[in-house]
Design a protein around this motif. Structure first.
Motif, short mmCIF file in Angstrom:
data_model
loop_
_atom_site.label_atom_id
_atom_site.label_comp_id
_atom_site.label_asym_id
_atom_site.label_seq_id
_atom_site.Cartn_x
_atom_site.Cartn_y
_atom_site.Cartn_z
N GLY A 27 0.87 -1.17 0.00
CA GLY A 27 0.00 0.00 0.00
C GLY A 27 0.90 1.22 0.00
N GLU A 64 -3.11 3.84 5.90
CA GLU A 64 -4.53 3.64 5.57
C GLU A 64 -4.74 2.84 4.29
OE1 GLU A 64 -7.42 4.57 7.20
OE2 GLU A 64 -6.16 5.17 8.89
N ARG A 66 -5.04 0.10 1.66
CA ARG A 66 -5.24 -1.35 1.63
C ARG A 66 -4.27 -1.95 0.61
NH1 ARG A 66 -11.48 -0.38 1.69
NH2 ARG A 66 -11.86 -0.50 3.93
N PRO A 67 -4.10 -3.26 0.65
CA PRO A 67 -3.21 -3.89 -0.33
C PRO A 67 -3.58 -3.49 -1.76
CG PRO A 67 -3.82 -5.47 1.34
CD PRO A 67 -4.65 -4.24 1.60
N GLU A 69 -3.53 -0.47 -3.02
CA GLU A 69 -3.97 0.92 -3.16
C GLU A 69 -2.79 1.89 -3.16
OE1 GLU A 69 -8.43 1.41 -1.35
OE2 GLU A 69 -6.77 1.66 0.06
N LYS A 89 -11.52 8.33 -1.93
CA LYS A 89 -11.47 7.38 -0.83
C LYS A 89 -12.27 7.90 0.35
CE LYS A 89 -9.58 3.77 1.23
NZ LYS A 89 -9.82 2.41 0.87
N ASN A 105 -7.76 7.25 -4.31
CA ASN A 105 -7.08 6.02 -4.67
C ASN A 105 -6.78 6.04 -6.17
OD1 ASN A 105 -6.12 3.36 -4.70
ND2 ASN A 105 -8.15 2.53 -5.05
#
Length: 112
Positions: A27, A64, A66-67, A69, A89, A105
């Motif tokens: 991330g 913050e 996520r995988p 992003e 986001k 994102n």
């Protein structure tokens, strides 16, 4: 290496490391602004680093994410919005910031 290639490479590495029993994810958080940059430390231990709200913002966005992003700040979006596709986001409540921070994102590069 382009964004899509980078994400595919990380996906490949995730698969390999999961087979070995490890959790791996990528991330990213990107912010733009002013920071103080230089040598930090004391005799016998010196590091080079950046301090300031922009480095804190980038670190908080990274935490913050996520995988898969890539979260960017409004200032970064303003500079590169003609080059990327992204989705909002939302406003994130981040440690060290008095007000919620809008984040976006990055989905990929625009083509054409």
């Amino acid at each position: 290496m382009g964004d899509t290639e980078r994400r595919e490479r990380v996906d490949h590495l995730v698969t390999i490391w999961q087979k070995r029993g490890y959790e791996l994810a990528l991330g990213v958080g990107i912010a733009q602004g002013y920071a103080t940059i230089g040598a930090i430390g004391f005799e016998g231990r010196w590091d080079y680093g950046a301090i300031g709200s922009v480095s804190n913002l980038a670190a908080r966005l990274c935490a913050e994410a996520r995988p898969g992003e890539i979260l960017i700040s409004s200032r970064v979006l303003y500079k590169i919005e003609a080059l990327i596709t992204c989705e909002p986001k939302g406003e994130l409540s981040l440690k060290g910031f008095a007000r919620p921070v809008p984040a976006f994102n990055v989905l990929g590069l625009k083509t054409g």
